[in-house]
Design a protein around this motif. Structure first.
Motif, PDB file in Angstrom:
ATOM      1  N   ILE A  41       0.860  -1.176   0.000  1.00 10.06           N
ATOM      2  CA  ILE A  41       0.000   0.000   0.000  1.00 10.06           C
ATOM      3  C   ILE A  41       0.900   1.230   0.000  1.00 10.06           C
ATOM      4  O   ILE A  41       1.797   1.344   0.831  1.00 10.06           O
ATOM      5  N   ILE A  42       0.664   2.141  -0.915  1.00  9.05           N
ATOM      6  CA  ILE A  42       1.395   3.406  -0.940  1.00  9.05           C
ATOM      7  C   ILE A  42       0.437   4.469  -0.435  1.00  9.05           C
ATOM      8  O   ILE A  42      -0.685   4.585  -0.913  1.00  9.05           O
ATOM      9  N   GLY A  43       0.882   5.229   0.575  1.00  7.39           N
ATOM     10  CA  GLY A  43      -0.016   6.197   1.172  1.00  7.39           C
ATOM     11  C   GLY A  43       0.668   7.495   1.530  1.00  7.39           C
ATOM     12  O   GLY A  43       1.893   7.585   1.571  1.00  7.39           O
ATOM     13  N   HIS A  44      -0.161   8.501   1.767  1.00  3.85           N
ATOM     14  CA  HIS A  44       0.333   9.815   2.167  1.00  3.85           C
ATOM     15  C   HIS A  44      -0.675  10.443   3.122  1.00  3.85           C
ATOM     16  O   HIS A  44      -1.876  10.422   2.867  1.00  3.85           O
ATOM     17  N   TYR A  45      -0.178  10.964   4.253  1.00  4.50           N
ATOM     18  CA  TYR A  45      -1.009  11.614   5.263  1.00  4.50           C
ATOM     19  C   TYR A  45      -0.721  13.111   5.281  1.00  4.50           C
ATOM     20  O   TYR A  45       0.373  13.549   4.957  1.00  4.50           O
ATOM     21  N   GLY A  46      -1.708  13.874   5.729  1.00  5.04           N
ATOM     22  CA  GLY A  46      -1.499  15.302   5.930  1.00  5.04           C
ATOM     23  C   GLY A  46      -2.463  15.843   6.972  1.00  5.04           C
ATOM     24  O   GLY A  46      -3.586  15.361   7.088  1.00  5.04           O
ATOM     25  N   ARG A  60      -3.092   3.832  -1.936  1.00  3.98           N
ATOM     26  CA  ARG A  60      -3.170   3.110  -3.211  1.00  3.98           C
ATOM     27  C   ARG A  60      -2.744   1.672  -2.975  1.00  3.98           C
ATOM     28  O   ARG A  60      -1.612   1.409  -2.563  1.00  3.98           O
ATOM     29  N   TYR A  61      -3.663   0.744  -3.222  1.00  4.21           N
ATOM     30  CA  TYR A  61      -3.355  -0.683  -3.121  1.00  4.21           C
ATOM     31  C   TYR A  61      -2.809  -1.101  -4.482  1.00  4.21           C
ATOM     32  O   TYR A  61      -3.556  -1.229  -5.446  1.00  4.21           O
ATOM     33  N   THR A  62      -1.497  -1.294  -4.551  1.00  4.12           N
ATOM     34  CA  THR A  62      -0.848  -1.509  -5.840  1.00  4.12           C
ATOM     35  C   THR A  62      -1.176  -2.853  -6.474  1.00  4.12           C
ATOM     36  O   THR A  62      -1.079  -2.993  -7.684  1.00  4.12           O
ATOM     37  N   ASP A  63      -1.576  -3.833  -5.672  1.00  6.42           N
ATOM     38  CA  ASP A  63      -1.903  -5.150  -6.218  1.00  6.42           C
ATOM     39  C   ASP A  63      -3.338  -5.229  -6.721  1.00  6.42           C
ATOM     40  O   ASP A  63      -3.738  -6.220  -7.317  1.00  6.42           O
ATOM     41  N   GLU A  64      -4.122  -4.192  -6.465  1.00  9.91           N
ATOM     42  CA  GLU A  64      -5.515  -4.137  -6.884  1.00  9.91           C
ATOM     43  C   GLU A  64      -5.767  -2.776  -7.520  1.00  9.91           C
ATOM     44  O   GLU A  64      -4.995  -1.864  -7.362  1.00  9.91           O
ATOM     45  N   ASP A  65      -6.856  -2.648  -8.183  1.00 10.20           N
ATOM     46  CA  ASP A  65      -7.211  -1.352  -8.761  1.00 10.20           C
ATOM     47  C   ASP A  65      -8.030  -0.584  -7.730  1.00 10.20           C
ATOM     48  O   ASP A  65      -9.219  -0.343  -7.914  1.00 10.20           O
ATOM     49  N   LEU A  66      -7.383  -0.213  -6.610  1.00 12.13           N
ATOM     50  CA  LEU A  66      -8.094   0.411  -5.501  1.00 12.13           C
ATOM     51  C   LEU A  66      -7.296   1.584  -4.939  1.00 12.13           C
ATOM     52  O   LEU A  66      -6.129   1.437  -4.567  1.00 12.13           O
ATOM     53  N   THR A  67      -7.939   2.733  -4.905  1.00 12.58           N
ATOM     54  CA  THR A  67      -7.382   3.920  -4.265  1.00 12.58           C
ATOM     55  C   THR A  67      -8.438   4.476  -3.323  1.00 12.58           C
ATOM     56  O   THR A  67      -9.599   4.595  -3.692  1.00 12.58           O
ATOM     57  N   ILE A  68      -8.031   4.798  -2.114  1.00  9.16           N
ATOM     58  CA  ILE A  68      -8.933   5.368  -1.120  1.00  9.16           C
ATOM     59  C   ILE A  68      -8.382   6.729  -0.723  1.00  9.16           C
ATOM     60  O   ILE A  68      -7.215   6.849  -0.356  1.00  9.16           O
TER      61      ILE A  68
END
Length: 75
Positions: A11-16, A27-35
Protein backbone atom coordinates in the motif's frame (compact mmCIF):
# COMPACT_ATOMS: atom_id res chain seq x y z
CA UNK A 1 4.79 9.21 0.61
CA UNK A 2 4.80 6.16 2.78
CA UNK A 3 4.90 2.56 1.66
CA UNK A 4 3.24 0.07 3.97
CA UNK A 5 4.07 -3.61 3.55
CA UNK A 6 1.39 -6.08 4.54
CA UNK A 7 1.93 -9.83 4.44
CA UNK A 8 -0.32 -9.92 1.37
CA UNK A 9 -0.03 -6.54 -0.31
CA UNK A 10 1.77 -3.25 -0.82
CA UNK A 11 0.00 0.00 0.00
CA UNK A 12 1.40 3.41 -0.94
CA UNK A 13 -0.02 6.20 1.17
CA UNK A 14 0.33 9.82 2.17
CA UNK A 15 -1.01 11.61 5.26
CA UNK A 16 -1.50 15.30 5.93
CA UNK A 17 -2.88 17.45 8.75
CA UNK A 18 -3.46 21.12 9.37
CA UNK A 19 -5.36 22.92 12.17
CA UNK A 20 -8.32 20.61 12.70
CA UNK A 21 -8.25 18.75 9.39
CA UNK A 22 -6.79 15.40 8.31
CA UNK A 23 -6.34 13.93 4.87
CA UNK A 24 -4.85 10.75 3.49
CA UNK A 25 -4.68 8.74 0.30
CA UNK A 26 -3.91 5.06 -0.03
CA UNK A 27 -3.17 3.11 -3.21
CA UNK A 28 -3.36 -0.68 -3.12
CA UNK A 29 -0.85 -1.51 -5.84
CA UNK A 30 -1.90 -5.15 -6.22
CA UNK A 31 -5.51 -4.14 -6.88
CA UNK A 32 -7.21 -1.35 -8.76
CA UNK A 33 -8.09 0.41 -5.50
CA UNK A 34 -7.38 3.92 -4.26
CA UNK A 35 -8.93 5.37 -1.12
CA UNK A 36 -8.86 9.11 -0.42
CA UNK A 37 -10.04 10.37 2.98
CA UNK A 38 -10.75 13.95 4.02
CA UNK A 39 -11.86 14.80 7.56
CA UNK A 40 -12.61 17.99 9.42
CA UNK A 41 -12.33 16.15 12.74
CA UNK A 42 -8.76 16.47 13.97
CA UNK A 43 -8.66 13.23 15.98
CA UNK A 44 -10.04 10.99 13.21
CA UNK A 45 -8.24 7.63 13.15
CA UNK A 46 -7.44 7.78 9.43
CA UNK A 47 -5.50 4.50 9.42
CA UNK A 48 -8.30 2.46 11.01
CA UNK A 49 -10.90 4.17 8.82
CA UNK A 50 -9.06 3.43 5.57
CA UNK A 51 -8.56 -0.21 6.57
CA UNK A 52 -12.26 -0.64 7.31
CA UNK A 53 -13.30 1.04 4.06
CA UNK A 54 -10.89 -1.18 2.09
CA UNK A 55 -12.32 -4.23 3.85
CA UNK A 56 -15.89 -3.26 2.93
CA UNK A 57 -15.02 -2.56 -0.72
CA UNK A 58 -12.94 -5.69 -1.21
CA UNK A 59 -15.59 -7.82 0.47
CA UNK A 60 -18.25 -6.47 -1.89
CA UNK A 61 -15.99 -7.29 -4.87
CA UNK A 62 -15.56 -10.87 -3.65
CA UNK A 63 -19.17 -11.48 -2.63
CA UNK A 64 -20.92 -10.16 -5.73
CA UNK A 65 -20.72 -9.86 -9.45
CA UNK A 66 -20.26 -6.11 -9.13
CA UNK A 67 -17.43 -4.92 -11.31
CA UNK A 68 -14.61 -2.91 -9.81
CA UNK A 69 -15.99 0.42 -10.98
CA UNK A 70 -15.30 3.82 -9.39
CA UNK A 71 -17.63 4.98 -6.65
CA UNK A 72 -17.63 7.37 -3.73
CA UNK A 73 -19.40 7.65 -0.42
CA UNK A 74 -19.32 9.92 2.58
CA UNK A 75 -19.87 9.38 6.30
Amino acid sequence: NEELEDARETIIGHYGTIEGFRAASFRYTDEDLTIILLSNIENTNINALHQRIAQIIRSSWRDSAISQSPFAFSL
